[in-house]
Design a protein around this motif. Structure first.
Motif, PDB file in Angstrom:
ATOM      1  N   ALA A 159       0.828  -1.210   0.000  1.00 18.66           N
ATOM      2  CA  ALA A 159       0.000   0.000   0.000  1.00 18.66           C
ATOM      3  C   ALA A 159       0.860   1.257   0.000  1.00 18.66           C
ATOM      4  O   ALA A 159       0.565   2.213  -0.721  1.00 18.66           O
ATOM      5  CB  ALA A 159      -0.922   0.001   1.214  1.00 18.66           C
ATOM      6  N   ILE A 160       1.924   1.269   0.780  1.00 22.13           N
ATOM      7  CA  ILE A 160       2.822   2.427   0.813  1.00 22.13           C
ATOM      8  C   ILE A 160       3.461   2.644  -0.551  1.00 22.13           C
ATOM      9  O   ILE A 160       3.526   3.772  -1.052  1.00 22.13           O
ATOM     10  CB  ILE A 160       3.908   2.246   1.901  1.00 22.13           C
ATOM     11  CG1 ILE A 160       3.286   2.340   3.287  1.00 22.13           C
ATOM     12  CG2 ILE A 160       5.010   3.281   1.753  1.00 22.13           C
ATOM     13  CD1 ILE A 160       4.225   1.945   4.400  1.00 22.13           C
ATOM     14  N   LEU A 161       3.925   1.566  -1.167  1.00 31.13           N
ATOM     15  CA  LEU A 161       4.538   1.684  -2.494  1.00 31.13           C
ATOM     16  C   LEU A 161       3.526   2.184  -3.529  1.00 31.13           C
ATOM     17  O   LEU A 161       3.848   3.023  -4.373  1.00 31.13           O
ATOM     18  CB  LEU A 161       5.126   0.339  -2.925  1.00 31.13           C
ATOM     19  CG  LEU A 161       6.333  -0.139  -2.121  1.00 31.13           C
ATOM     20  CD1 LEU A 161       6.723  -1.545  -2.545  1.00 31.13           C
ATOM     21  CD2 LEU A 161       7.494   0.818  -2.289  1.00 31.13           C
ATOM     22  N   ALA A 162       2.299   1.669  -3.449  1.00 32.10           N
ATOM     23  CA  ALA A 162       1.265   2.100  -4.396  1.00 32.10           C
ATOM     24  C   ALA A 162       0.941   3.586  -4.216  1.00 32.10           C
ATOM     25  O   ALA A 162       0.832   4.330  -5.198  1.00 32.10           O
ATOM     26  CB  ALA A 162       0.013   1.261  -4.214  1.00 32.10           C
ATOM     27  N   LEU A 163       0.795   4.025  -2.969  1.00 28.79           N
ATOM     28  CA  LEU A 163       0.511   5.440  -2.722  1.00 28.79           C
ATOM     29  C   LEU A 163       1.648   6.327  -3.196  1.00 28.79           C
ATOM     30  O   LEU A 163       1.428   7.411  -3.724  1.00 28.79           O
ATOM     31  CB  LEU A 163       0.240   5.670  -1.232  1.00 28.79           C
ATOM     32  CG  LEU A 163      -1.088   5.134  -0.721  1.00 28.79           C
ATOM     33  CD1 LEU A 163      -1.152   5.235   0.791  1.00 28.79           C
ATOM     34  CD2 LEU A 163      -2.241   5.884  -1.366  1.00 28.79           C
ATOM     35  N   ASN A 164       2.891   5.871  -3.009  1.00 24.94           N
ATOM     36  CA  ASN A 164       4.034   6.639  -3.493  1.00 24.94           C
ATOM     37  C   ASN A 164       4.030   6.739  -5.013  1.00 24.94           C
ATOM     38  O   ASN A 164       4.373   7.780  -5.572  1.00 24.94           O
ATOM     39  CB  ASN A 164       5.354   6.010  -3.018  1.00 24.94           C
ATOM     40  CG  ASN A 164       5.711   6.449  -1.625  1.00 24.94           C
ATOM     41  OD1 ASN A 164       5.472   7.578  -1.254  1.00 24.94           O
ATOM     42  ND2 ASN A 164       6.277   5.549  -0.850  1.00 24.94           N
ATOM     43  N   MET A 165       3.640   5.681  -5.688  1.00 25.02           N
ATOM     44  CA  MET A 165       3.603   5.709  -7.148  1.00 25.02           C
ATOM     45  C   MET A 165       2.464   6.587  -7.667  1.00 25.02           C
ATOM     46  O   MET A 165       2.623   7.299  -8.650  1.00 25.02           O
ATOM     47  CB  MET A 165       3.470   4.293  -7.700  1.00 25.02           C
ATOM     48  CG  MET A 165       4.711   3.447  -7.463  1.00 25.02           C
ATOM     49  SD  MET A 165       4.522   1.786  -8.069  1.00 25.02           S
ATOM     50  CE  MET A 165       4.762   2.078  -9.814  1.00 25.02           C
ATOM     51  N   ILE A 166       1.323   6.559  -6.977  1.00 21.29           N
ATOM     52  CA  ILE A 166       0.162   7.336  -7.423  1.00 21.29           C
ATOM     53  C   ILE A 166       0.350   8.822  -7.151  1.00 21.29           C
ATOM     54  O   ILE A 166       0.120   9.667  -8.014  1.00 21.29           O
ATOM     55  CB  ILE A 166      -1.125   6.822  -6.736  1.00 21.29           C
ATOM     56  CG1 ILE A 166      -1.446   5.414  -7.226  1.00 21.29           C
ATOM     57  CG2 ILE A 166      -2.298   7.763  -6.995  1.00 21.29           C
ATOM     58  CD1 ILE A 166      -2.528   4.719  -6.429  1.00 21.29           C
ATOM     59  N   PRO A 224       9.359  11.342   0.999  1.00 20.58           N
ATOM     60  CA  PRO A 224      10.234  10.624   1.942  1.00 20.58           C
ATOM     61  C   PRO A 224       9.712  10.604   3.371  1.00 20.58           C
ATOM     62  O   PRO A 224       9.808   9.591   4.054  1.00 20.58           O
ATOM     63  CB  PRO A 224      11.563  11.363   1.871  1.00 20.58           C
ATOM     64  CG  PRO A 224      11.471  12.310   0.751  1.00 20.58           C
ATOM     65  CD  PRO A 224      10.048  12.404   0.328  1.00 20.58           C
ATOM     66  N   ARG A 225       9.133  11.701   3.832  1.00 17.80           N
ATOM     67  CA  ARG A 225       8.624  11.735   5.211  1.00 17.80           C
ATOM     68  C   ARG A 225       7.496  10.736   5.404  1.00 17.80           C
ATOM     69  O   ARG A 225       7.461  10.008   6.393  1.00 17.80           O
ATOM     70  CB  ARG A 225       8.143  13.139   5.576  1.00 17.80           C
ATOM     71  CG  ARG A 225       9.274  14.131   5.747  1.00 17.80           C
ATOM     72  CD  ARG A 225       8.734  15.485   6.051  1.00 17.80           C
ATOM     73  NE  ARG A 225       8.036  15.950   4.844  1.00 17.80           N
ATOM     74  CZ  ARG A 225       7.254  16.984   4.787  1.00 17.80           C
ATOM     75  NH1 ARG A 225       7.028  17.703   5.843  1.00 17.80           N
ATOM     76  NH2 ARG A 225       6.664  17.332   3.660  1.00 17.80           N
ATOM     77  N   ASN A 248       5.748   5.730   7.878  1.00 20.32           N
ATOM     78  CA  ASN A 248       4.987   4.487   7.757  1.00 20.32           C
ATOM     79  C   ASN A 248       5.860   3.258   7.956  1.00 20.32           C
ATOM     80  O   ASN A 248       5.420   2.290   8.574  1.00 20.32           O
ATOM     81  CB  ASN A 248       4.264   4.424   6.411  1.00 20.32           C
ATOM     82  CG  ASN A 248       3.043   5.294   6.419  1.00 20.32           C
ATOM     83  OD1 ASN A 248       2.166   5.109   7.244  1.00 20.32           O
ATOM     84  ND2 ASN A 248       2.996   6.256   5.528  1.00 20.32           N
ATOM     85  N   LEU A 249       7.079   3.275   7.458  1.00 18.78           N
ATOM     86  CA  LEU A 249       7.971   2.136   7.670  1.00 18.78           C
ATOM     87  C   LEU A 249       8.338   1.992   9.143  1.00 18.78           C
ATOM     88  O   LEU A 249       8.409   0.878   9.665  1.00 18.78           O
ATOM     89  CB  LEU A 249       9.225   2.261   6.804  1.00 18.78           C
ATOM     90  CG  LEU A 249       8.990   2.092   5.300  1.00 18.78           C
ATOM     91  CD1 LEU A 249      10.277   2.343   4.539  1.00 18.78           C
ATOM     92  CD2 LEU A 249       8.429   0.732   4.984  1.00 18.78           C
ATOM     93  N   LEU A 250       8.536   3.103   9.835  1.00 18.20           N
ATOM     94  CA  LEU A 250       8.785   3.039  11.278  1.00 18.20           C
ATOM     95  C   LEU A 250       7.577   2.468  12.008  1.00 18.20           C
ATOM     96  O   LEU A 250       7.710   1.679  12.939  1.00 18.20           O
ATOM     97  CB  LEU A 250       9.128   4.425  11.826  1.00 18.20           C
ATOM     98  CG  LEU A 250      10.529   4.935  11.514  1.00 18.20           C
ATOM     99  CD1 LEU A 250      10.661   6.379  11.957  1.00 18.20           C
ATOM    100  CD2 LEU A 250      11.575   4.072  12.169  1.00 18.20           C
ATOM    101  N   TRP A 251       6.388   2.862  11.587  1.00 15.94           N
ATOM    102  CA  TRP A 251       5.164   2.339  12.191  1.00 15.94           C
ATOM    103  C   TRP A 251       5.081   0.825  12.017  1.00 15.94           C
ATOM    104  O   TRP A 251       4.706   0.105  12.941  1.00 15.94           O
ATOM    105  CB  TRP A 251       3.965   3.041  11.560  1.00 15.94           C
ATOM    106  CG  TRP A 251       2.661   2.541  12.053  1.00 15.94           C
ATOM    107  CD1 TRP A 251       2.089   2.801  13.259  1.00 15.94           C
ATOM    108  CD2 TRP A 251       1.765   1.669  11.377  1.00 15.94           C
ATOM    109  NE1 TRP A 251       0.887   2.152  13.353  1.00 15.94           N
ATOM    110  CE2 TRP A 251       0.666   1.449  12.210  1.00 15.94           C
ATOM    111  CE3 TRP A 251       1.790   1.061  10.122  1.00 15.94           C
ATOM    112  CZ2 TRP A 251      -0.400   0.646  11.840  1.00 15.94           C
ATOM    113  CZ3 TRP A 251       0.723   0.260   9.768  1.00 15.94           C
ATOM    114  CH2 TRP A 251      -0.344   0.058  10.612  1.00 15.94           C
ATOM    115  N   ILE A 252       5.448   0.332  10.837  1.00 16.79           N
ATOM    116  CA  ILE A 252       5.437  -1.112  10.592  1.00 16.79           C
ATOM    117  C   ILE A 252       6.422  -1.821  11.513  1.00 16.79           C
ATOM    118  O   ILE A 252       6.104  -2.841  12.126  1.00 16.79           O
ATOM    119  CB  ILE A 252       5.778  -1.420   9.123  1.00 16.79           C
ATOM    120  CG1 ILE A 252       4.668  -0.947   8.210  1.00 16.79           C
ATOM    121  CG2 ILE A 252       6.028  -2.898   8.909  1.00 16.79           C
ATOM    122  CD1 ILE A 252       5.027  -1.018   6.739  1.00 16.79           C
TER     123      ILE A 252
END
Length: 50
Positions: A20-27, A32-33, A38-42
């Motif tokens: 989902a994070i990768l998809a949102l970044n692509m869309i 970076p923030r 989100n990666l820290l949250w994971i």
């Protein structure tokens, strides 16, 4: 290989959120923030599970 498969089955949520994070970044364009937060949250969520 079995350990990796077991790990991934236990942490399906990690994979779903990562996709989902990768998809949102692509869309919406790479932010970076957003990605780091989100990666820290994971990582924190997985650490609490184990």
């Amino acid at each position: 290989m079995q350990k990796t498969k077991t790990y991934l089955l236990r942490h399906k949520r990690f994979g779903i959120i990562l996709v989902a994070i990768l998809a949102l970044n692509m869309i919406y364009g790479f932010d970076p923030r957003f990605t780091i937060i989100n990666l820290l949250w994971i990582v924190i969520s997985i650490a609490k599970i184990d």
